[in-house]
Design a protein around this motif. Structure first.
Motif, PDB file in Angstrom:
ATOM      1  N   ALA A   7       3.126   4.604   5.917  1.00  0.00           N
ATOM      2  CA  ALA A   7       3.068   3.150   5.752  1.00  0.00           C
ATOM      3  C   ALA A   7       3.036   2.769   4.280  1.00  0.00           C
ATOM      4  CB  ALA A   7       1.842   2.594   6.468  1.00  0.00           C
ATOM      5  N   GLU A   8       2.430   3.619   3.450  1.00  0.00           N
ATOM      6  CA  GLU A   8       2.307   3.320   2.020  1.00  0.00           C
ATOM      7  C   GLU A   8       3.555   3.677   1.232  1.00  0.00           C
ATOM      8  OE1 GLU A   8       0.062   5.222   3.739  1.00  0.00           O
ATOM      9  OE2 GLU A   8      -1.305   3.545   4.120  1.00  0.00           O
ATOM     10  N   THR A   9       4.316   4.671   1.708  1.00  0.00           N
ATOM     11  CA  THR A   9       5.453   5.153   0.917  1.00  0.00           C
ATOM     12  C   THR A   9       6.800   4.668   1.428  1.00  0.00           C
ATOM     13  OG1 THR A   9       5.647   7.207   2.222  1.00  0.00           O
ATOM     14  CG2 THR A   9       4.180   7.232   0.288  1.00  0.00           C
ATOM     15  N   TRP A  10       6.844   4.038   2.600  1.00  0.00           N
ATOM     16  CA  TRP A  10       8.133   3.577   3.131  1.00  0.00           C
ATOM     17  C   TRP A  10       8.769   2.622   2.128  1.00  0.00           C
ATOM     18  CZ3 TRP A  10       9.062   4.767   8.559  1.00  0.00           C
ATOM     19  CH2 TRP A  10      10.374   4.442   8.965  1.00  0.00           C
ATOM     20  N   PRO A  11      10.030   2.838   1.736  1.00  0.00           N
ATOM     21  CA  PRO A  11      10.646   1.953   0.740  1.00  0.00           C
ATOM     22  C   PRO A  11      10.856   0.543   1.291  1.00  0.00           C
ATOM     23  CG  PRO A  11      11.842   4.037   0.933  1.00  0.00           C
ATOM     24  CD  PRO A  11      10.895   3.976   2.100  1.00  0.00           C
ATOM     25  N   ILE A  12      10.227  -0.419   0.639  1.00  0.00           N
ATOM     26  CA  ILE A  12      10.386  -1.834   0.975  1.00  0.00           C
ATOM     27  C   ILE A  12      10.733  -2.541  -0.324  1.00  0.00           C
ATOM     28  CG2 ILE A  12       9.349  -3.899   1.964  1.00  0.00           C
ATOM     29  CD1 ILE A  12       7.402  -2.093   3.484  1.00  0.00           C
ATOM     30  N   ALA A  13      11.989  -2.903  -0.462  1.00  0.00           N
ATOM     31  CA  ALA A  13      12.496  -3.415  -1.734  1.00  0.00           C
ATOM     32  C   ALA A  13      12.455  -4.930  -1.793  1.00  0.00           C
ATOM     33  CB  ALA A  13      13.933  -2.932  -1.951  1.00  0.00           C
ATOM     34  N   ALA A  14      12.278  -5.433  -2.994  1.00  0.00           N
ATOM     35  CA  ALA A  14      12.400  -6.862  -3.246  1.00  0.00           C
ATOM     36  C   ALA A  14      13.872  -7.207  -3.424  1.00  0.00           C
ATOM     37  CB  ALA A  14      11.630  -7.243  -4.503  1.00  0.00           C
ATOM     38  N   ALA A  15      14.305  -8.254  -2.721  1.00  0.00           N
ATOM     39  CA  ALA A  15      15.633  -8.800  -2.982  1.00  0.00           C
ATOM     40  C   ALA A  15      15.576  -9.637  -4.259  1.00  0.00           C
ATOM     41  CB  ALA A  15      16.100  -9.659  -1.811  1.00  0.00           C
ATOM     42  N   MET A  16      16.683  -9.738  -4.943  1.00  0.00           N
ATOM     43  CA  MET A  16      16.726 -10.545  -6.158  1.00  0.00           C
ATOM     44  C   MET A  16      17.287 -11.939  -5.915  1.00  0.00           C
ATOM     45  SD  MET A  16      15.174  -8.681  -8.256  1.00  0.00           S
ATOM     46  CE  MET A  16      15.445  -9.529  -9.817  1.00  0.00           C
ATOM     47  N   ILE A  17      17.405 -12.338  -4.633  1.00  0.00           N
ATOM     48  CA  ILE A  17      17.949 -13.675  -4.360  1.00  0.00           C
ATOM     49  C   ILE A  17      17.062 -14.811  -4.867  1.00  0.00           C
ATOM     50  CG2 ILE A  17      19.402 -12.944  -2.430  1.00  0.00           C
ATOM     51  CD1 ILE A  17      17.280 -13.977  -0.512  1.00  0.00           C
ATOM     52  N   PRO A  18      15.744 -14.613  -5.087  1.00  0.00           N
ATOM     53  CA  PRO A  18      14.996 -15.718  -5.696  1.00  0.00           C
ATOM     54  C   PRO A  18      15.393 -16.005  -7.139  1.00  0.00           C
ATOM     55  CG  PRO A  18      13.508 -14.227  -4.529  1.00  0.00           C
ATOM     56  CD  PRO A  18      14.839 -13.531  -4.656  1.00  0.00           C
TER      57      PRO A  18
END
Length: 317
Positions: A7-18
């Motif tokens: 749960a801590e290492t799963w890649p969850i990326a920020a989109a740059m659409i903001p």
């Protein structure tokens, strides 16, 4: 994947659409000094992200020269931001005017992903925003470009994705095709049909059903879309919307929502994906307001789902 993610290492990326691709002075982020990129990426890191997708509506890293790309990577390393995937936007390989150029660009994206050790890229068949969409508060409330109902163009789309797929497979990269209205991936059944016709191990679906739930028109139930598409799921863009339907008049209204609060039950959707062995990164997106802040909340919400999954497993062994 060398070892199962937690749960801590799963890649969850920020989109740059903001973050827009054009700066207040009218210049492009693409041409800005590295210090400008660093300031923006520092905001992403300060929001608690350890991964970013350099979405090409903000910056086309595949079109940076070697020195500039090295500057970008140095910034990411300094901020401890990994890059699990690269998403493209509005660069369809069947665009009637620029399709061949976009195909060549797609190959550069794959080469860049391979060079950087990035395992996933996302492509779609959606075109540039129309003037009416650019004027609208929410662009999806205006009609955008449609993929033609033409067998020859459909076949060209399949052939060009197969071309990209052969390249990607040789580089160890997986392609995710983004679901989007009025394209050959515009419904769950259309998306399944297309990926089945491509029939290549390097090609999966980016089940971005938020793109469809937000439409001010009848759409398939979100759970049905998930059920049909999950067997083909790859790199996954996730976002949510409030969807209000007046059964008496047929009027539909939508508004961006956090993952936790909108129409799509993302806990159910993600758990169903994990049941089928889903093992790709997530990308969190949000339009309007403090998009980055909502993305950070969405990231944390996904981690609670993943942690609950782990806890449930621990109780059964």
């Amino acid at each position: 994947m060398s070892a199962p993610w937690t749960a801590e290492t799963w890649p969850i990326a920020a989109a740059m659409i903001p973050f827009p691709g054009m700066l207040p002075d009218g210049s492009l982020v693409q041409d800005a000094p590295a210090e400008t990129w660093a300031a923006t990426l520092a905001e992403v890191a300060a929001a608690g992200f350890d991964a970013v997708d350099p979405t090409d509506s903000w910056l086309r890293i595949a079109d940076l020269d070697k020195a500039r790309r090295a500057e970008f990577l140095d910034i990411c390393r300094d901020l401890r931001l990994g890059i699990p995937a690269i998403s493209t936007s509005r660069r369809s390989v069947i665009d009637p005017a620029h399709g061949a150029d976009h195909l060549a660009y797609g190959h550069r994206v794959i080469d860049t992903a391979a060079e950087l050790g990035v395992g996933h890229v996302s492509f779609g068949f959606f075109g540039p925003l129309t003037p009416a969409q650019q004027r609208a508060t929410w662009f999806w409330t205006e009609q955008g470009p449609r993929n033609p109902d033409d067998p020859a163009t459909y076949r060209l789309a399949v052939e060009r994705i197969c071309d990209l797929a052969r390249h990607a497979e040789g580089c160890g990269v997986t392609i995710a095709l983004e679901m989007y209205e009025d394209t050959y991936l515009g419904t769950a059944r259309d998306a399944v049909r297309f990926v089945t016709e491509v029939d290549h191990p390097a090609v999966r679906l980016n089940i971005d059903i938020g793109n469809l739930i937000r439409l001010h028109r009848p759409v398939e139930p979100w759970a049905e879309m998930i059920r049909l598409c999950l067997p083909f799921a790859g790199y996954w863009h996730v976002k949510n919307y409030y969807r209000m339907e007046d059964s008496a008049t047929g009027q539909v209204m939508t508004h961006p929502a956090p993952l936790l609060g909108g129409t799509i039950n993302w806990r159910a959707a993600i758990n169903a994906a994990l049941d089928l062995g889903f093992d790709s990164p997530f990308l969190v997106e949000h339009y309007g307001g403090d998009g980055l802040g909502v993305c950070a909340q969405n990231r944390d919400y996904i981690r609670t789902i993943l942690a609950g999954r782990r806890s449930r497993h621990d109780q059964t062994v």
